[in-house]
Structure formats: C-alpha cells, structure tokens
Design an enzyme around this catalytic site. Sequence first.
Site, short mmCIF file in Angstrom:
data_model
loop_
_atom_site.label_atom_id
_atom_site.label_comp_id
_atom_site.label_asym_id
_atom_site.label_seq_id
_atom_site.Cartn_x
_atom_site.Cartn_y
_atom_site.Cartn_z
N HIS A 308 0.82 -1.40 0.27
CA HIS A 308 0.00 0.22 0.04
C HIS A 308 0.93 1.51 -0.15
O HIS A 308 2.33 0.88 0.62
CB HIS A 308 -1.26 0.17 1.39
CG HIS A 308 -2.76 0.94 0.81
ND1 HIS A 308 -1.80 2.14 1.37
CD2 HIS A 308 -3.24 0.50 0.36
CE1 HIS A 308 -3.01 3.13 1.31
NE2 HIS A 308 -4.22 2.13 0.42
N ASP A 366 -7.83 -5.60 -0.19
CA ASP A 366 -8.34 -6.36 -0.83
C ASP A 366 -8.04 -8.23 -0.85
O ASP A 366 -8.35 -8.82 -1.80
CB ASP A 366 -8.16 -6.12 -2.26
CG ASP A 366 -8.59 -4.38 -1.93
OD1 ASP A 366 -9.66 -4.33 -1.90
OD2 ASP A 366 -7.91 -3.35 -3.35
#
Length: 431
Positions: A308, A366
Amino acid sequence: MNKSGKTAKIEFNDTSLELPLLSPAIGPDAADIRRLYADGGIFTYDPGFTSTASCKSTITYIDGLKGELLYRGYPIEQLAEKSHYLEVCYLLLYGELPTAGELEDFEARITRHTMVHEQMNYFFRGFRRDAHPMAIMVGVVGAMSAFYPDSTDVNDPRQREIASIRMIAKMPTIAAMAYKYSLGQPFVYPRNDLDYAANFLRMCFSIPAEDYEVNPILSRAMDRIFTLHADHEQNASTSTVRLSGSSGANPFACIAAGIACLWGPAHGGANQAALEMLKEIGSVDRIPEYIARAKDKSDPFRLMGFGHRVYKNFDPRAKVMKQSADEVLDLLGIENNETLKVAKELERIALEDEYFQEKKLFPNVDFYSGIILEAMGFPTSMFTPIFAVSRTVGWIAQWKEMIGDPEQKIGRPRQLYVGAPKRDYVNVEDR
Ligand code: ACO
C-alpha cells in the site's frame, strides 16, 4: 492547519527561501511551497504525490506506520464493530455521530431516494449484454447529471446536499441493475422496509419467480464491507474526484470520474485481481513459486492485495476483513475453503519473507474481501462496483469539503518538460 512558527530553509543558486511549516492536528508537518515559484522561480517534482499534501481535510486520518485509520477521529475497528454504514455515512458527511433523531431522519432521506428515474432502465439497454458492470457504472453515474439536472449547480448548497443524498441512495440500485443486466434478469426495485445492505443484496439476488429472504448474517457482513471502504483520504480515486470538482464540474460527473479511476487493478480493481490470483495459485504447495515470481524484478507479477502507498504496517481494514471472512464462511457452513487456506498461508509466508519485510509489504483491505464476496454469491466482476458503492460517500464528503474550502483552486499541476527544444517546422518533402 496552523502555522507552526517553524520554517524549512531551501537554498539554490543564489537564492535562500524560508518555507513556513504547517502543523496538522496529527501527523507530520507540511512545508508550504505555494509561493515557491513566485518567489524562487522553481517548481517541485513529485510524480505520484508521494510527498505532497494536495489539500487540507478534516475527514479521515491514516497513520501508515502504526496501521491506524480514523474517520472523523473514530478508529475504524470501533466503527466496524459498533456502528453501521449509514451512521458512518452521516459521520463522514457532517463531521459528528448523529443523535437518534438525526440518524432516523438521515436514514429516511436515503431510503426515499433509492429508486432511479424510470427512464434510466432504457438507458441500460444501450450497453452490450456482456459489458463489465464498472463500464456500465461509469456511464450511468455520469448520465445522472442528465436525469437530475436540478441538483447540478455546485454553487447552491441545497442542490449539493440533494445530489449527495441521491448518489449515496441510488448507487446500490445502479450497481445491482448493472449486475442484473449482465445476467439477463429483470431489474429488482428497492424496498423501503430493508436496511441499506439488505436492500442491496436483495436487488442483486432476488428474482420475480421466488421469494428471497435476506440472511441477516450476510447483510451485516455486507454492511461491514461498505463501512471499511467508506473513505480513505486522498487516494487516487478521491483525488480524481477532487481534481474534477476543482473545475466546477457537477457532482455526478465528478463521481463518474472517481469510478473510472477506481477501476484500475492497482486501486479498486485489486480485490478482483487478488481473488483471481488466489484461485490461480490454487493450493498451498504452489505458494513458493508465486512468492518467487513476486520478488523477481524481471517478472511483472505482483502479489495482489499486498502493499500500500500509505500503510507500511498491517492495513487495519485487512484485520477486520480476515476476521469477517472466517465468520461468514463459518456461518454459511463453508468448511475447508481452499482459497481462504491459500490466502492465510500466503500471508504467513510473505510476512516471514525478507523481501516483504524489507519493503514493508502487508496484506491490504483487498486481500480477504474477495473471499467474503464470493461466499456471498458475487462474481468477481461485481467486486469493484461494490467498492464504488461503499466509497461514494467518501468521494462526496471530500468533494463537498473541497467546494467549501476557500483555499482550493482549480487543480493544475506543473511539469518538468523533457521533450524537444524549440525547432522549426520542416516541409514533408524535406524530411
Ligand atoms: N508484490 C511484490 N512487490 C511489491 C508489491 C507487491 N504487491 N507492492 C510493491 N512491491 C515492491 C515494488 O516492486 C517496489 O520494489 P522496488 O523498490 O524494488 O522497486 C516496492 O515494493 C515499492 O512499491 P511501489 O510500487 O513503488 O509502491 P507504491 O506505493 O507506488 O504502490 C501499490 C502501492 C500500487 C498498492 C503496490 O503495492 C501494488 O501494486 N500492490 C498490488 C495491488 C494492490 O493490492 N492494490 C490495492 C491497493 S489498496 C486499495 O486500493 C484499496
């Protein structure tokens, strides 16, 4: 954001400039470079905005090193456990948790706006039957400005408010219609006696030929997925919404731009890509092969659902999602789910691997969400539309904040031109 009284000094050529340091409520200071070009004649270069704050905001705070996410100051773990999506929407939009009366009024306003203009049904029919639901959503949400022109004046606070309510209320209806259209099944109208998540599940899975009762466990899990995705400060799609809105474009057009950006596999498309990757791996014994590929610089493969831009620690949403995946599969009686086994083992191996440790790559939101959505009965093509439904409130809250911010200007980055110097045109016969 206050001036901290401190400055950052920058020296170049024969110039020395003192840049004011601005102190946020929490987080690192930001050097105010707004006068850098005017006073020093230079730009800054920061592709991907890795060190640039593009706005002030009071909505969401992320501490990427600690793995902390706050909506209006409230930790996401507490909201996921104790609150529910529409209360979180109120919080994001208006800044405070609602009183019981305010919440009832807000829920009633959302519920009364869930139906879409009847003519929109015909609009759907223009799409190819096999169109990806995200392709339909970009088009249909953009077209809302044609169906609801009475809420497109960005300078009128009342119209801004109506547009916000309309979009939060209608987005699940539009996503469900996109799904039904791809199946060749009739659209299902919303029902006012169901809550937001239950209504969405019914619009997706009910058919006229038989009764459909929403499983409360699934609607709670759906609501939690909506809550976890509701906002994430200045990510790519939110920045797209703000940039589009900075020109004065109407809110429906801005949200359509956000949906387009969200579609990419590095952003909202990652939940679809993550589940597809876990299925491709298929069994625990093949994990080392994929870990090796992810580390190989000559192979473009990346572990989807890992890494991320901001989190250099566990994404707190991934922790809630992992727990939710266990609960949902358990409650649905799905035992020994091979994909979940692969996910957990992949996470374990990656977290122990030097490459992932050194680059601070952890599972993101996710990684587990696809497993839950699949267990609920959604095809992978619906994962990103569901993300778009959830994030609509964040996009709108950020868009409204931008419109009301006197310091905001039209977004217009500068560039480092590295093309040809000025040269004269050459006639075609002389080239
Ligand atoms: N697998 C393997 N290596 C990775 C991964 C990954 N998933 N993510 C990053 N890396 C490596 C990069 O190769 C790079 O290595 P290098 O320094 O040797 O060149 C380093 O880690 C840093 O990666 P960047 O791409 O520079 O980091 P950035 O902040 O630009 O990217 C991103 C973040 C796009 C999320 C990236 O981690 C990625 O592609 N992850 C997979 C896609 C994904 O899961 N996206 C969902 C994001 S969350 C969301 O949108 C809700």
